[in-house]
Structures are given as structure tokens and as C-alpha cells.
Design a protein around this motif. Structure first.
Motif, mmCIF file in Angstrom:
data_model
loop_
_atom_site.group_PDB
_atom_site.id
_atom_site.type_symbol
_atom_site.label_atom_id
_atom_site.label_comp_id
_atom_site.label_asym_id
_atom_site.label_seq_id
_atom_site.Cartn_x
_atom_site.Cartn_y
_atom_site.Cartn_z
ATOM 1 N N THR A 156 0.812 -1.215 0.000
ATOM 2 C CA THR A 156 0.000 0.000 0.000
ATOM 3 C C THR A 156 0.836 1.251 0.000
ATOM 4 O OG1 THR A 156 -0.087 -0.063 2.401
ATOM 5 C CG2 THR A 156 -1.878 -1.134 1.203
ATOM 6 N N SER B 202 3.079 4.188 -1.436
ATOM 7 C CA SER B 202 3.162 4.793 -2.758
ATOM 8 C C SER B 202 4.561 4.724 -3.322
ATOM 9 C CB SER B 202 2.724 6.262 -2.670
ATOM 10 O OG SER B 202 3.548 6.955 -1.752
ATOM 11 N N TYR C 78 -1.670 5.971 -5.069
ATOM 12 C CA TYR C 78 -2.334 5.207 -6.125
ATOM 13 C C TYR C 78 -1.375 4.152 -6.657
ATOM 14 C CZ TYR C 78 -5.331 9.338 -6.136
ATOM 15 O OH TYR C 78 -6.146 10.365 -5.769
ATOM 16 N N THR D 25 -5.393 4.077 -2.076
ATOM 17 C CA THR D 25 -5.021 3.778 -0.691
ATOM 18 C C THR D 25 -5.076 5.068 0.116
ATOM 19 O OG1 THR D 25 -3.572 1.988 -1.421
ATOM 20 C CG2 THR D 25 -3.288 2.795 0.834
ATOM 21 N N HIS E 86 -4.156 6.836 3.525
ATOM 22 C CA HIS E 86 -3.303 6.739 4.713
ATOM 23 C C HIS E 86 -3.877 7.687 5.771
ATOM 24 C CE1 HIS E 86 -0.150 4.575 2.417
ATOM 25 N NE2 HIS E 86 -0.600 5.336 1.412
ATOM 26 N N ARG F 60 -8.325 0.888 -0.253
ATOM 27 C CA ARG F 60 -7.717 0.396 0.977
ATOM 28 C C ARG F 60 -7.528 1.542 1.960
ATOM 29 N NH1 ARG F 60 -4.731 -4.579 1.082
ATOM 30 N NH2 ARG F 60 -5.256 -5.863 -0.740
ATOM 31 N N VAL G 147 -5.109 2.506 5.393
ATOM 32 C CA VAL G 147 -3.942 2.168 6.190
ATOM 33 C C VAL G 147 -3.914 3.083 7.408
ATOM 34 C CG1 VAL G 147 -1.419 2.063 6.246
ATOM 35 C CG2 VAL G 147 -2.658 1.410 4.170
ATOM 36 N N GLU H 268 -13.208 -0.546 8.888
ATOM 37 C CA GLU H 268 -13.125 -0.147 7.482
ATOM 38 C C GLU H 268 -14.510 0.152 6.925
ATOM 39 O OE1 GLU H 268 -11.560 -1.949 3.201
ATOM 40 O OE2 GLU H 268 -10.854 -2.802 5.104
#
Length: 557
Positions: A71, A73, A160, A171, A173, A112, A114, A121
Motif C-alpha cells: 500500500t 506509494s 495510487y 489507498t 493513509h 484500501r 492504512v 473499514e
């Protein structure tokens, strides 16, 4: 056959199904894949794990990435192309420059999160409108970041990853902002929990940061000190870490301290009784109510005593304080130690800037003369007298600023008055504003008690006399803050024809602005909507009711 029943339609359907299964071409094992499969590093498709968490109602199915996909970058797996210049969105939801390589055909194949610890989620996805299987839209992703930030998920950076030709994995964060689930106080015996909650400023079910908890701790300590618990301490047990679910304070109240007596030492020009009227630290009423020891209040009393002495000309006065406790440490005697120093006299008085008055004329209205001991109260009274002297001549906006200049020799000062005269003013308009829910006082009732009219020279003496007449009329409230008051300011020269207009002149009898219950005194612009002028002019050939011939009773004519 007797005793046996056949369904011809069911038999026909079964024959058709058998024929289709026999003659249809069978796919190979490589072609038999799940619709949720993702391409692998070698171009083959990979099925998701059988042990993956089954999707529930309301949750979009997640597509697992091939082995090696991360995940971050900065780490890209082999076989994935990220050379398209995909953006990285900051926590403000604004894409960073360099968004190139997008064809508009990109599809979101994965979302996703993180950094989630306590927030599920599924709860985080409620704030995201980007969905798997839909076209990629950078504006939608920016809105998702803003919604996540408002939901208490800080540090919303987005990365991405490309999957295949048009697939994109998003993703988020995040960093969870802790939420206050409970607030507890341990050790508070003299002060109730409700008062502590009000002082700390924290509330349950709200997001908080460690800095806000520290501020709440400081406020609690200040509150205890104001209540006389000068040795009270507050310690944070819970609420400093990101994993904390609430805030817990440990309070050591200590012993409450009250003022037993106030003493003064070294004072010569003022007695103890006079100095006690200048401070706020005092013993309790009947030694029962209030009278708590507040160190900040004691320091403010020291500054107040210094200002009092400087107002009397002791510009080098120094004041200290001493706290004397009893054996049980619950009663305190406050002792102020004073060093008065020399007292200064006024050596010279000067005026800078006067034009219409001479020095002798200005000196005649002063109470503080050369050779007298300096006195701040007399200086302020002289400044007011000079302003009134200029105000009687129409210079109501004259600025007079006294300045003290110290001499090298101790005990002598020079007093200088900086004067900005300005220009004389006359009355331009008289506006009446009557406050209240339903004002019924007529405008002329107020104007009859005011001696200022348009065209008159604006005098501060006449303003004060008019205010005194309005207060003595018993028509209005005279409570502090609600008493009748006359104020004046500079007019808008561009909005009027001249400096002043008499009634009946260019402004006319109805040219006054302001609230007035008299309809005949209001200008057409000041009328209320229900008081607008009639659409058609009345007939003038019809005589008035008072001019008509009276009708005689029947039987006389």
C-alpha cells in the motif's frame, strides 16, 4: 402404458439441456476463473483467498491484490506500471501538481485504508464516495479526503497504484483522532464534578488532541487556585496517547487557604484604611464567606498600589508582598511592604499646538499649577476642563494629550499638553432614536428638551445640559447603561447639501432621520411599508367634512 403419467413439456426441456451440454465447447482449465480474479505478475489471473472475510450487506466486495503489492506509494511490485503521473493528494484534498497520463478510462479496482485502529473499514467507507468498479475521478477522491478529515481521521494522504492497463487501487493513509468516551476525576472532594466539567471545557463523544487535554489541566489548576486551593495539583492519567479512549485527571486538592488579615508596612502618605480600598484581597465576610487566597489577585493588588502611589507623584515607589501562614496552613496574613521614595513636583507646564487660546487663558482653568505636587486625578480633571473649553467654541473633536517629562534631578517633572484643535463644528442634523419594544414617545417631546438645533454651534456644554434635562424628565430609564445619551459624530459630507440646514430649508420639515412616532415628521424615505403615500392623489374639489353643510333633522325644514 397404463398407470404411468408423462409430462411432455418437462421431457422436452430435459432433452434440450442434454443436447446443449453435449455439443457446447468446453473451456480449458486456464480459462475457468472467478469474476473477482486479478491479473498476476506474469499476466495470469489469481483467485482471491478462500479464507477472506465474507462480504456483508452494505459492504462492497474487496479485490485482493496479487502477491508483492504493498500500500505504500513508494514501493511498486514488479509488473505494475505507475509511470502515468498519478497524483498524491494531501490532507487538504488538493491534488499535487503533475497529474498526467490519465486517459479517462481508468477504473477503480480497489480501495484500501492504512492506519485504522479502532474505526472499522466499513465505518470509514461511509465517508468515501469512490467505489470499486466505477470510473476514477480525482475530484471525487479530493472530496473523500475532506470528508475523512471532518470525520476525525487526520493525515489523509492518498497514494495510487496501477493494476494492468486501466485499473487503479486507491489507498487512504489515515491517522485516527482519539474520541472522548468518558471523562473522570479522581481526588476531588471539595468541588463537584459538574463544576470541573464546565471549567475543563471537554465533552464526551468529541474528538480531542493531547494539546487540548493539557489546556484543560491548566484550566483546572487555575480554577482551584482561584478557589483558595493554592497547593492543588492536577495530573493527567489518561488522555495523552493515541490509543486512549477517555480522559482521566488525578487531583490533589490540598488544604483551602483564606485571608486572615491584610497589613501594610512603610506607608506614610496614605493610611492603612485608604490602601485597603485599593485592593481586592480581603478577609472573608464574617470569616465565613469568600476570602480565598488567590496569588494572581495578590499580584494584581501590588500593581494597583503602585499605580496609586504614582498617581500621587511617587514615581519611584516599590511595593512587595509577604504571606504569613498559621500553623495549620489554612489562614494567611498578607503584608504589603511599601517603599514610597521621593515625591515629585510640577516644575513647568507647557502647551503645544494652541491657536485660538493663549497660555494665560488655558492656565486659568487648571487645578494643577506649577510648584504643586503631581496629582494624577487633578491632571485628568484639567484635561477634561481643556476639552470643555474648546468644546464651548465648537471644537468638539479637539484632542488633548497630557505628557509627563522627567527631569534629571529627582523630584521634579514637566507637564506638557499636546493639543490638536481641529475645526469648529455646527449641528447638521438631529436624529432621534427611541429604543424599546413599542416606543410611543413623540419626537417633539424629546426635541423640546434639547437646546441644539440644525445650524447651531455644537457645544459640549449644551450637550451635557440637554442630557441632564432628558434624565430629569422621568420619561426614560436612568439605570446605568440605559440612561438617555446624546452622541455626535462627523457627518457624511457627500450625502448632504451643506454643513447645516435650518428646518424648512433644503431638507424641509420632514428631513430628519431616525425613529419617530409622528407620521407628519417622517420623510417619504423613512416611512414604514404600511405608511407609504397613497397611489392616487385625493380629490380637491370635495369639501372637507367640517366644511359641509349640516343636515337638519326631519320635520324642521
Amino acid at each position: 402404458m397404463p398407470g404411468v403419467w408423462f409430462d411432455r413439456r418437462a421431457l422436452t426441456r430435459a432433452a434440450l439441456l442434454i443436447s446443449v451440454s453435449i455439443f457446447a465447447p468446453r473451456p480449458s482449465a486456464a480459462q475457468m476463473v472467478s469474476p473477482d480474479a486479478l491479473p498476476g505478475d506474469d499476466g495470469s489471473l489469481t483467485l482471491p483467498s478462500k479464507q477472506a472475510k465474507p462480504t456483508t450487506a452494505g459492504e462492497q466486495p474487496r479485490r485482493e491484490l496479487p502477491p508483492g503489492v504493498t500500500t505504500s506509494s513508494g514501493l511498486m511490485p514488479a509488473g505494475l506500471d505507475n509511470s502515468g503521473g498519478l497524483p498524491v493528494i494531501s490532507s487538504q484534498g488538493v491534488p499535487k501538481p503533475g497529474l498526467t497520463g490519465l486517459t479517462g478510462k481508468e477504473i477503480v479496482v480497489g480501495i484500501r485504508f492504512v492506519g485504522l485502529v479502532t474505526v472499522t473499514e466499513q465505518a470509514a467507507r461511509r465517508n468515501v464516495k469512490s467505489m470499486e468498479g466505477r470510473p476514477f475521478n480525482e475530484k471525487t477522491v479530493g472530496d473523500d479526503v475532506r470528508r475523512l478529515t471532518q470525520a476525525g481521521l487526520l493525515g489523509n494522504d492518498v497514494s495510487y497504484q496501477r493494476v494492468g492497463d486501466n485499473g487503479i487501487v486507491i489507498t487512504f493513509h489515515v491517522y485516527e483522532r482519539p474520541t472522548i468516551r468518558y471523562i473522570k476525576f479522581h481526588g476531588n472532594k471539595k468541588i463537584r464534578r459538574r463544576s470541573l466539567l464546565k471549567q475543563c471545557g471537554l465533552k464526551e463523544k468529541e474528538h480531542f488532541l493531547p494539546e487540548t487535554v493539557k489546556d484543560a489541566k491548566n484550566r483546572l489548576e487555575e480554577y482551584y487556585h482561584e478557589k483558595g486551593y493554592n497547593k492543588a495539583t492536577v495530573k493527567i492519567i489518561e488522555g495523552q496517547n493515541a490509543n486512549d479512549r477517555g480522559v482521566v485527571f488525578l487531583i490533589n486538592e490540598g488544604q483551602k487557604q483564606k485571608v486572615f488579615w491584610v497589613e501594610f508596612e512603610g506607608n506614610k502618605i496614605a493610611s492603612d484604611g485608604q490602601l485597603r480600598t485599593k485592593i481586592k484581597s480581603k478577609p472573608p465576610l464574617l470569616y465565613l464567606f469568600k476570602g480565598e487566597v488567590d496569588r494572581q489577585l495578590i499580584d494584581a493588588d501590588v500593581a494597583q498600589i503602585i499605580d496609586y502611589y504614582r498617581g500621587l507623584g511617587f514615581f519611584q515607589a516599590r511595593v512587595g508582598r509577604e504571606l504569613i501562614f498559621n500553623e495549620t496552613q489554612n489562614w494567611v496574613t498578607i503584608r504589603f511592604v511599601i517603599d514610597e521614595g521621593p515625591r515629585s513636583k510640577v516644575r513647568n507646564i507647557e502647551f503645544l499646538g494652541p491657536k485660538i487660546f493663549s497660555r494665560e487663558q488655558l492656565m486659568a482653568d487648571l487645578n494643577l499649577h506649577e510648584g504643586d505636587y503631581f496629582n494624577g486625578a487633578k491632571r485628568e480633571k484639567d484635561r477634561t476642563a481643556l476639552e470643555d473649553k474648546y468644546g464651548e467654541k465648537g471644537y468638539v473633536f479637539a484632542v488633548i494629550q497630557p505628557e509627563i517629562r522627567f527631569d534629571e534631578a529627582p523630584g521634579e517633572v514637566d507637564l506638557v499638553y499636546q493639543i490638536e484643535e481641529g475645526k469648529p463644528c455646527v449641528v447638521s442634523r438631529v436624529n432621534v432614536a427611541i429604543k424599546g419594544d413599542n416606543p410611543h414617545t413623540r419626537r417633539n417631546t424629546i426635541l423640546n428638551r434639547v437646546s441644539l438645533h440644525p445650524g447651531d454651534l455644537l457645544s459640549t456644554k449644551e450637550v451635557r445640559d440637554s442630557e441632564r434635562r432628558l434624565r430629569g424628565s422621568s420619561l426614560f430609564k436612568n439605570t446605568p447603561g440605559n440612561e438617555p445619551k446624546i452622541s455626535f459624530d462627523r457627518p457624511d459630507v457627500e450625502g448632504i447639501g451643506g454643513i447645516a440646514e435650518r428646518p424648512g430649508g433644503a431638507m424641509g420639515a420632514g428631513g430628519f432621520r431616525g425613529q419617530s412616532p409622528d407620521p407628519q415628521q417622517q420623510s417619504p424615505q423613512a416611512r414604514r411599508p404600511h405608511q407609504q403615500a397613497p397611489r392616487f392623489a385625493p380629490r380637491t374639489d370635495v369639501p372637507l367634512r367640517s366644511e359641509r353643510r349640516p343636515i337638519a333633522p326631519r320635520g324642521i325644514w
